[in-house]
Design a protein around this motif. Sequence first.
Motif, PDB file in Angstrom:
ATOM      1  N   ALA A 183       7.965   4.734   6.232  1.00 36.80           N
ATOM      2  CA  ALA A 183       9.061   3.390   4.562  1.00 36.80           C
ATOM      3  C   ALA A 183      10.042   3.062   4.976  1.00 36.80           C
ATOM      4  N   MET A 184      10.558   3.400   6.281  1.00 41.67           N
ATOM      5  CA  MET A 184      11.425   3.701   6.865  1.00 41.67           C
ATOM      6  C   MET A 184      11.087   2.143   7.773  1.00 41.67           C
ATOM      7  N   GLU A 185       9.969   2.371   8.948  1.00 36.56           N
ATOM      8  CA  GLU A 185       9.569   1.463   9.936  1.00 36.56           C
ATOM      9  C   GLU A 185       9.011  -0.444   8.620  1.00 36.56           C
ATOM     10  N   LEU A 186       8.867  -0.161   7.577  1.00 39.38           N
ATOM     11  CA  LEU A 186       8.096  -0.975   6.450  1.00 39.38           C
ATOM     12  C   LEU A 186       9.060  -2.095   5.511  1.00 39.38           C
ATOM     13  N   GLY A 187      10.468  -0.768   5.987  1.00 35.76           N
ATOM     14  CA  GLY A 187      11.383  -2.005   5.674  1.00 35.76           C
ATOM     15  C   GLY A 187      11.304  -1.540   3.603  1.00 35.76           C
ATOM     16  N   MET A 188      10.999  -0.228   3.570  1.00 44.18           N
ATOM     17  CA  MET A 188      10.293  -0.806   1.417  1.00 44.18           C
ATOM     18  C   MET A 188      12.361   0.461   1.874  1.00 44.18           C
ATOM     19  N   ASP A 189      12.626  -0.194   0.623  1.00 41.11           N
ATOM     20  CA  ASP A 189      13.707  -0.689   0.124  1.00 41.11           C
ATOM     21  C   ASP A 189      14.192   0.222  -1.379  1.00 41.11           C
ATOM     22  N   HIS A 190      12.494  -0.097  -1.198  1.00 38.97           N
ATOM     23  CA  HIS A 190      12.770   0.768  -2.942  1.00 38.97           C
ATOM     24  C   HIS A 190      11.701   0.435  -3.650  1.00 38.97           C
ATOM     25  N   VAL A 191      10.768   0.831  -4.604  1.00 33.09           N
ATOM     26  CA  VAL A 191       9.388   0.662  -4.910  1.00 33.09           C
ATOM     27  C   VAL A 191       9.201   0.062  -6.045  1.00 33.09           C
ATOM     28  N   ARG A 192       8.307  -0.852  -5.652  1.00 31.56           N
ATOM     29  CA  ARG A 192       8.279  -2.420  -7.195  1.00 31.56           C
ATOM     30  C   ARG A 192       7.532  -2.250  -8.293  1.00 31.56           C
ATOM     31  N   PHE A 193       6.344  -1.235  -7.883  1.00 32.26           N
ATOM     32  CA  PHE A 193       6.151  -0.723  -9.378  1.00 32.26           C
ATOM     33  C   PHE A 193       5.900   1.086 -10.173  1.00 32.26           C
ATOM     34  N   PRO A 194       6.184   0.798 -11.188  1.00 33.98           N
ATOM     35  CA  PRO A 194       6.083   2.196 -12.207  1.00 33.98           C
ATOM     36  C   PRO A 194       5.678   3.033 -11.498  1.00 33.98           C
ATOM     37  N   TYR A 195       7.307   4.232 -11.365  1.00 39.32           N
ATOM     38  CA  TYR A 195       5.987   5.898 -10.881  1.00 39.32           C
ATOM     39  C   TYR A 195       5.516   6.569 -12.186  1.00 39.32           C
ATOM     40  N   ARG A 196       4.282   6.824 -11.834  1.00 35.93           N
ATOM     41  CA  ARG A 196       3.467   7.800 -12.258  1.00 35.93           C
ATOM     42  C   ARG A 196       4.318   8.812 -12.917  1.00 35.93           C
TER      43      ARG A 196
ATOM     44  N   ILE B 258       1.018  -1.522  -0.124  1.00 33.77           N
ATOM     45  CA  ILE B 258      -0.082   0.078  -0.293  1.00 33.77           C
ATOM     46  C   ILE B 258       1.075   1.297  -0.256  1.00 33.77           C
ATOM     47  N   LEU B 259       1.899   1.297   0.311  1.00 33.07           N
ATOM     48  CA  LEU B 259       2.999   2.202   0.545  1.00 33.07           C
ATOM     49  C   LEU B 259       3.645   2.272  -0.285  1.00 33.07           C
ATOM     50  N   GLU B 260       3.909   1.163  -1.433  1.00 35.71           N
ATOM     51  CA  GLU B 260       4.236   1.692  -2.547  1.00 35.71           C
ATOM     52  C   GLU B 260       3.808   2.815  -3.675  1.00 35.71           C
ATOM     53  N   MET B 261       2.388   1.510  -3.075  1.00 30.52           N
ATOM     54  CA  MET B 261       1.361   2.761  -4.261  1.00 30.52           C
ATOM     55  C   MET B 261       1.374   3.954  -4.316  1.00 30.52           C
ATOM     56  N   ILE B 262       0.993   4.348  -2.533  1.00 29.04           N
ATOM     57  CA  ILE B 262       1.348   5.599  -2.650  1.00 29.04           C
ATOM     58  C   ILE B 262       2.411   6.708  -2.996  1.00 29.04           C
ATOM     59  N   PHE B 263       3.754   5.639  -2.798  1.00 29.97           N
ATOM     60  CA  PHE B 263       5.048   6.333  -3.121  1.00 29.97           C
ATOM     61  C   PHE B 263       4.477   6.938  -4.643  1.00 29.97           C
ATOM     62  N   VAL B 264       3.727   5.712  -5.469  1.00 30.70           N
ATOM     63  CA  VAL B 264       4.568   6.125  -6.793  1.00 30.70           C
ATOM     64  C   VAL B 264       2.756   7.119  -7.993  1.00 30.70           C
ATOM     65  N   GLU B 265       2.250   6.806  -6.411  1.00 34.40           N
ATOM     66  CA  GLU B 265       0.930   7.608  -7.432  1.00 34.40           C
ATOM     67  C   GLU B 265       1.262   9.063  -7.490  1.00 34.40           C
ATOM     68  N   ARG B 266       2.543   9.929  -6.542  1.00 31.03           N
ATOM     69  CA  ARG B 266       2.622  10.854  -6.657  1.00 31.03           C
ATOM     70  C   ARG B 266       3.600  11.487  -7.021  1.00 31.03           C
ATOM     71  N   ASN B 267       5.044  13.176  -6.875  1.00 30.11           N
ATOM     72  CA  ASN B 267       6.075  12.512  -6.906  1.00 30.11           C
ATOM     73  C   ASN B 267       7.001  13.227  -5.122  1.00 30.11           C
ATOM     74  N   HIS B 268       7.509  11.956  -4.650  1.00 32.30           N
ATOM     75  CA  HIS B 268       8.057  12.392  -3.446  1.00 32.30           C
ATOM     76  C   HIS B 268       9.575  11.965  -3.974  1.00 32.30           C
ATOM     77  N   ILE B 269      10.461  13.456  -3.762  1.00 26.90           N
ATOM     78  CA  ILE B 269      11.678  13.777  -3.650  1.00 26.90           C
ATOM     79  C   ILE B 269      12.083  14.201  -2.545  1.00 26.90           C
ATOM     80  N   CYS B 270      12.355  13.239  -1.787  1.00 30.35           N
ATOM     81  CA  CYS B 270      12.606  13.397   0.022  1.00 30.35           C
ATOM     82  C   CYS B 270      13.647  14.618  -0.029  1.00 30.35           C
ATOM     83  N   ALA B 271      14.839  14.045  -1.237  1.00 28.56           N
ATOM     84  CA  ALA B 271      15.747  15.153  -1.069  1.00 28.56           C
ATOM     85  C   ALA B 271      15.476  16.667  -1.330  1.00 28.56           C
ATOM     86  N   PHE B 272      14.378  16.951  -2.044  1.00 26.71           N
ATOM     87  CA  PHE B 272      14.476  18.760  -2.086  1.00 26.71           C
ATOM     88  C   PHE B 272      13.037  18.673  -1.538  1.00 26.71           C
TER      89      PHE B 272
END
Lengths: 233, 175
Positions: free
Chosen positions: A114-127, A87-101
Motif C-alpha cells: 500500500a505504501m509502495e503503490l501510493g494507496m492513501d485510501h481505497v476507492r471501492f466500497p468495503y464489503r 488490484i490492491l484496493e480490491m484485495i483490501f475491500v474483500e476482507r477486514n484489514h484493521i492495521c492498527a489492531f
Amino acid sequence: MISLTIDGIRVQAEEGETILEAAKKAGIRIPTLCYLEGLSPRGACRICLVEVRNWGGRLVPSCATPVQEGMEVVANSPRLRELRRTILEMIFVERNHICAFCVSNGHCELQDLAMELGMDHVRFPYRWPLLPLDLSHEKYGIDHNRCVLCGRCVRACAEVEGAMTWGFSGRGIFTLVEADLGDPWGKSKTCTGCGKCVQACPTGALFEKGKATSEQVKKPEIIMEVTERRPRA
Amino acid sequence: MPKLRVATVWFSGCSGCHMSFLDLDERLLEFAERAELAFSPIADVKEFPEDVDVVLIEGAVGNTEHLRELLEIRKKAKILVALGDCAVTGNVPSMRNPLPREEVLRAVYAKDDPPGLEEGEVPKLLPQALPLHAVVRVDFFLPGCPPPADRIWKFLRPLLFGEQPQLSGPDLKFG
Ligand code: SF4
Ligand code: SF4
Ligand code: SF4
Ligand code: FES
C-alpha cells in the motif's frame, strides 16, 4: 540464453526463467504478493502484472510468465502503477484489514505494498464480511479477516513440508483456506505443527499464538533456505 | 496575508488523532503564526463557521449526527482532510460493520431499548461506520492510527504556505 528488454534495458535470461526472475537479476523492481521464492508460482494476486509491448500491450503476471526471445516488457509505468493499485484496493475491500489492531502491523507485505503503490485510501466500497477466526491449533491461529488468498500457506505446506494440510474451499470472494477438509486446524490429522505456513504468509492471517498487535514478524525467506538444499518443487 | 482558517472535527474516533495534532509541540507556534483555529473540540466555538479554509476530520461517520454535520461541513470548508485511519478506512469503528447494528447495541449497552437504536438524546447509530469519502468528496487523506505528529506537520506545513501537500511511501502507512 534468451534476450529481452525490460523497461528498455537489455536483459539476458535462461530458458524457463520468468520475467520476474529476469527483472530481479537486472535490478528492476516488480512488486509481488502471492509469489514467494522457493515455492511454485501461482499467478493468483496479479500485483506483479507487466505489459508486453510487442504482444499488443498484453498484461501478464511476471511471476508466472517465462521469458521469450525478443520480448519487450514494460515493468513500470503510470498505467501499471494504477492497475496494481486498483488490484490492491480490491484485495483490501474483500476482507477486514484493521492495521492498527493487527498482529502484523508494521511487518506486513500487504501494508508495505500500500505504501509502495501510493494507496492513501481505497476507492471501492468495503464489503465488511463476517469471517471466522480459528484458534484451535496449539501453537498457531488463522484470522480469515486478514487473508488475501495468495495460497502461499497452501504451497508451503504441500511443496515444502509435504503435509498438504491446507486447501481452498468455496469460490471467488467466498474462498477460504481450510485445514484438511474443513476441520478446525487443531483437529487436523496431517498438520505436523512445523509453522512453515505461518512464516510464508505475507499478512497477519496466520500467526503464532501469544503475539499481540504489531508483534508478529515473519520469516518467509526460510522457505527458500529450506528448499535450496533440495530439488525444487 | 490573512491567516488560514483551520478547523478540526471529532467524529467516531478515539481522539488519538487530535492528541497527535497537539504533539506538534513547538510547531504549534509556527502554526499559530499562519493559521487560526476556527472550530475544534479544543476551541470554544459552538457552530461550525462558514468560511473555513481547511478542515481536518478525525473519525468515521458513525451516527446520524456525524452524517448531518459532515454534509454541512463539506459545504462550508474549502479543503476537507480525512485525518487518521478511522476517517480514511473506517478502521476500529468499522469492526462492528459485519454485525447487525441492533445486535451490537444490545450486546454492548442494554438488552432492550439501547441508546442509539432510534433517534433520541443519543443520535441513531448508522448501520455501518463509514469512511468520510463514502459520504462526501475528500480532498486529502492522511492515514495512520494515529498519524504521527511529524506526518501531520509534513502535510500541514505546505498548506500554510499555500502549497500542495504530497505524502508518499512511509508517510502513507496505515495502522
Ligand atoms: S494483514 Fe497487513 S494490511 Fe491487513 S490489517 Fe494486518 S497489517 Fe494491515
Ligand atoms: S504448521 Fe506445517 S504442517 Fe501444519 S499446516 Fe502449517 S505448514 Fe502445514
Ligand atoms: S492464510 Fe496467509 S498465506 Fe494463506 S492464503 Fe491467506 S494470506 Fe495467503
Ligand atoms: S505475484 Fe505474480 S500474480 Fe501474485
